[in-house]
Write an enzyme that holds these catalytic residues in place. Structure first.
Site, PDB file in Angstrom:
ATOM      1  N   PRO A 157       0.804  -1.285  -0.152  1.00 23.41           N
ATOM      2  CA  PRO A 157      -0.024   0.142  -0.014  1.00 23.41           C
ATOM      3  C   PRO A 157       0.865   1.246   0.005  1.00 23.41           C
ATOM      4  CG  PRO A 157      -0.021  -0.891   2.118  1.00 23.41           C
ATOM      5  CD  PRO A 157       0.774  -1.889   1.265  1.00 23.41           C
ATOM      6  N   ASP A 188       3.344   1.670 -11.996  1.00 26.89           N
ATOM      7  CA  ASP A 188       2.156   2.734 -12.208  1.00 26.89           C
ATOM      8  C   ASP A 188       2.249   3.426 -10.993  1.00 26.89           C
ATOM      9  OD1 ASP A 188      -0.328   0.074 -12.435  1.00 26.89           O
ATOM     10  OD2 ASP A 188       0.745   0.969 -10.661  1.00 26.89           O
ATOM     11  N   LYS A 209      -1.932   4.974 -15.744  1.00 26.85           N
ATOM     12  CA  LYS A 209      -2.944   5.167 -16.687  1.00 26.85           C
ATOM     13  C   LYS A 209      -3.810   6.269 -16.577  1.00 26.85           C
ATOM     14  CE  LYS A 209      -3.805  -0.004 -16.178  1.00 26.85           C
ATOM     15  NZ  LYS A 209      -4.517  -0.525 -15.083  1.00 26.85           N
ATOM     16  N   GLY A 245       0.758  -1.506  -7.324  1.00 30.93           N
ATOM     17  CA  GLY A 245       0.258  -1.140  -5.904  1.00 30.93           C
ATOM     18  C   GLY A 245      -0.760  -2.256  -5.270  1.00 30.93           C
ATOM     19  N   GLY A 246      -0.384  -2.578  -4.041  1.00 29.79           N
ATOM     20  CA  GLY A 246      -1.225  -3.576  -3.392  1.00 29.79           C
ATOM     21  C   GLY A 246      -0.889  -4.798  -3.372  1.00 29.79           C
ATOM     22  N   ASP A 247      -1.881  -5.666  -3.716  1.00 29.56           N
ATOM     23  CA  ASP A 247      -1.772  -6.902  -4.374  1.00 29.56           C
ATOM     24  C   ASP A 247      -2.175  -6.920  -5.854  1.00 29.56           C
ATOM     25  OD1 ASP A 247      -1.863  -9.943  -3.135  1.00 29.56           O
ATOM     26  OD2 ASP A 247      -3.191  -9.671  -4.821  1.00 29.56           O
ATOM     27  N   THR A 254      -2.649  -5.832   0.363  1.00 28.94           N
ATOM     28  CA  THR A 254      -3.618  -5.112  -0.453  1.00 28.94           C
ATOM     29  C   THR A 254      -4.103  -4.026   0.445  1.00 28.94           C
ATOM     30  OG1 THR A 254      -5.543  -5.100  -1.555  1.00 28.94           O
ATOM     31  CG2 THR A 254      -5.524  -6.297   0.576  1.00 28.94           C
ATOM     32  N   MET A 296     -11.767   2.423  -4.862  1.00 30.05           N
ATOM     33  CA  MET A 296     -11.946   3.302  -5.814  1.00 30.05           C
ATOM     34  C   MET A 296     -13.699   3.817  -5.743  1.00 30.05           C
ATOM     35  SD  MET A 296     -10.330   1.264  -9.165  1.00 30.05           S
ATOM     36  CE  MET A 296     -10.447  -0.356  -8.291  1.00 30.05           C
TER      37      MET A 296
HETATM   38  N1  SAH Z   1      -4.216  -3.728  -6.332  1.00 27.96           N
HETATM   39  C1  SAH Z   1      -4.497  -2.636  -5.324  1.00 27.96           C
HETATM   40  C2  SAH Z   1      -5.794  -2.119  -5.746  1.00 27.96           C
HETATM   41  C3  SAH Z   1      -5.626  -1.059  -6.816  1.00 27.96           C
HETATM   42  S1  SAH Z   1      -7.247  -0.340  -7.336  1.00 27.96           S
HETATM   43  C4  SAH Z   1      -4.473  -3.033  -3.862  1.00 27.96           C
HETATM   44  O1  SAH Z   1      -4.497  -4.484  -3.686  1.00 27.96           O
HETATM   45  O2  SAH Z   1      -4.497  -2.476  -3.078  1.00 27.96           O
HETATM   46  C5  SAH Z   1      -6.664   1.347  -6.719  1.00 27.96           C
HETATM   47  C6  SAH Z   1      -7.456   1.746  -5.431  1.00 27.96           C
HETATM   48  O3  SAH Z   1      -7.038   0.783  -4.241  1.00 27.96           O
HETATM   49  C7  SAH Z   1      -7.577   3.050  -5.199  1.00 27.96           C
HETATM   50  O4  SAH Z   1      -8.291   3.995  -5.535  1.00 27.96           O
HETATM   51  C8  SAH Z   1      -7.926   3.022  -3.785  1.00 27.96           C
HETATM   52  O5  SAH Z   1      -9.396   2.823  -3.514  1.00 27.96           O
HETATM   53  C9  SAH Z   1      -7.081   1.596  -3.092  1.00 27.96           C
HETATM   54  N2  SAH Z   1      -5.898   2.167  -2.672  1.00 27.96           N
HETATM   55  C10 SAH Z   1      -4.674   1.701  -2.836  1.00 27.96           C
HETATM   56  N3  SAH Z   1      -3.645   2.144  -2.089  1.00 27.96           N
HETATM   57  C11 SAH Z   1      -4.210   2.726  -1.240  1.00 27.96           C
HETATM   58  C12 SAH Z   1      -3.940   3.389  -0.109  1.00 27.96           C
HETATM   59  N4  SAH Z   1      -2.566   3.624   0.329  1.00 27.96           N
HETATM   60  N5  SAH Z   1      -4.826   4.085   0.860  1.00 27.96           N
HETATM   61  C13 SAH Z   1      -6.036   4.103   0.551  1.00 27.96           C
HETATM   62  N6  SAH Z   1      -6.601   3.318  -0.709  1.00 27.96           N
HETATM   63  C14 SAH Z   1      -5.508   2.641  -1.334  1.00 27.96           C
END
Ligand code: SAH
Length: 259
Positions: free
Chosen positions: A20, A43, A65, A96-98, A126, A178
């Protein structure tokens, strides 16, 4: 030995979850693979600390994107990964995230399988886990939430038409990625389908980072509170009784305030 039958070196693609934001929330495996890659395709949600782990001589390719241009950009990214791997590169696709949670990682590696390119997937923390931990909101909790659903509030056609009936259940935590743009629609629809207007709800921006910002309210008043706070994406919504636990479990922001 004849060189005639030596296979051409094939590259490989590692689809890596960058977590994150904070670099030390990467998995040990992700950190190791990022540090050895010779091409990194990333990204906009990948944190600076994570980017700093990339080898100085590795090629860094930004594919953030643009809103409204998703399909085209995604095809171009898929083709780029195939091209780099075919050139023999060790490619890291950083997300980002997973990568398998609202990351379109599945689409990218489906394309790789069609081109016969080897790949591995490395999971990441995530946003739901990061936000839950750093906002002090357990996603499940005995006698408060037995189930937790992850949903997206963003649709390609600009609407937000979720299965409200199945979301608006008691004893369930709803996490919406989102969802800030559609928060008004989400709040109204969940109340219309039976969720109590005073159900605790939170929006968390930049979860896990020093800039983390959390707005807490009820399902009914969160849209207004988010507007007043001018909370912008990337932010996550958490809706359900577990949000009330934050009063006692908010270690991160409270610690920052006391420091
Ligand atoms: N694959 C990512 C999600 C991608 S979609 C995951 O697993 O986290 C992008 C959305 O993820 C953002 O619009 C927001 O809703 C959320 N997000 C990602 N990083 C974040 C963060 N540090 N804090 C809060 N929301 C986050």
């Amino acid at each position: 030995m004849s060189t005639a039958h030596r296979p051409t070196p094939t590259g490989m693609v590692f689809l890596v979850g960058a977590g994150p934001g904070e670099a030390d929330l990467l998995t040990v495996r992700a950190a190791r693979i990022i540090a050895t890659a010779d091409a990194v395709v990333y990204d906009h949600l990948v944190g600076d600390g994570v980017m700093a782990l990339i080898r100085a001589d590795a090629e860094k390719i930004y594919v953030g994107k643009q809103a409204g241009n998703h399909t085209l950009a995604q095809n171009a990214i898929n083709e780029l990964l195939v091209r780099l791997a075919k050139a023999g590169r060790q490619v890291v696709r950083l997300k980002g995230g997973d990568p398998f949670i609202f990351g379109r990682g599945g689409e990218e590696i489906l394309q790789l399988t069609e081109s016969g390119i080897p790949f591995e997937v490395v999971p990441g923390v995530t946003a739901a886990s990061g936000a839950a931990a750093f906002a002090g909101i357990p996603l499940t909790h005995r006698e408060i939430a037995r189930t937790c659903v992850l949903a997206t509030g963003h649709f390609h056609d600009g609407t937000c038409d979720l299965d409200w009936q199945s979301l608006a259940r008691p004893d369930q935590t709803i996490v919406i990625y989102m969802g800030i743009g559609a928060l008004g629609v989400i709040s109204e629809a969940l109340i219309r389908h039976g969720l109590a207007p005073d159900t605790p709800a939170a929006a968390i921006r930049n979860a896990t980072l020093p800039s983390q910002q959390t707005v807490v309210g009820t399902l009914a008043d969160l849209p207004q509170r988010v507007q007043v706070a001018e909370l912008k994406p990337p932010a996550l919504l958490i809706i359900g009784g577990v949000v009330a636990l934050r009063d006692r479990l908010n270690w991160f922001e409270r610690g920052a305030a006391e420091a």
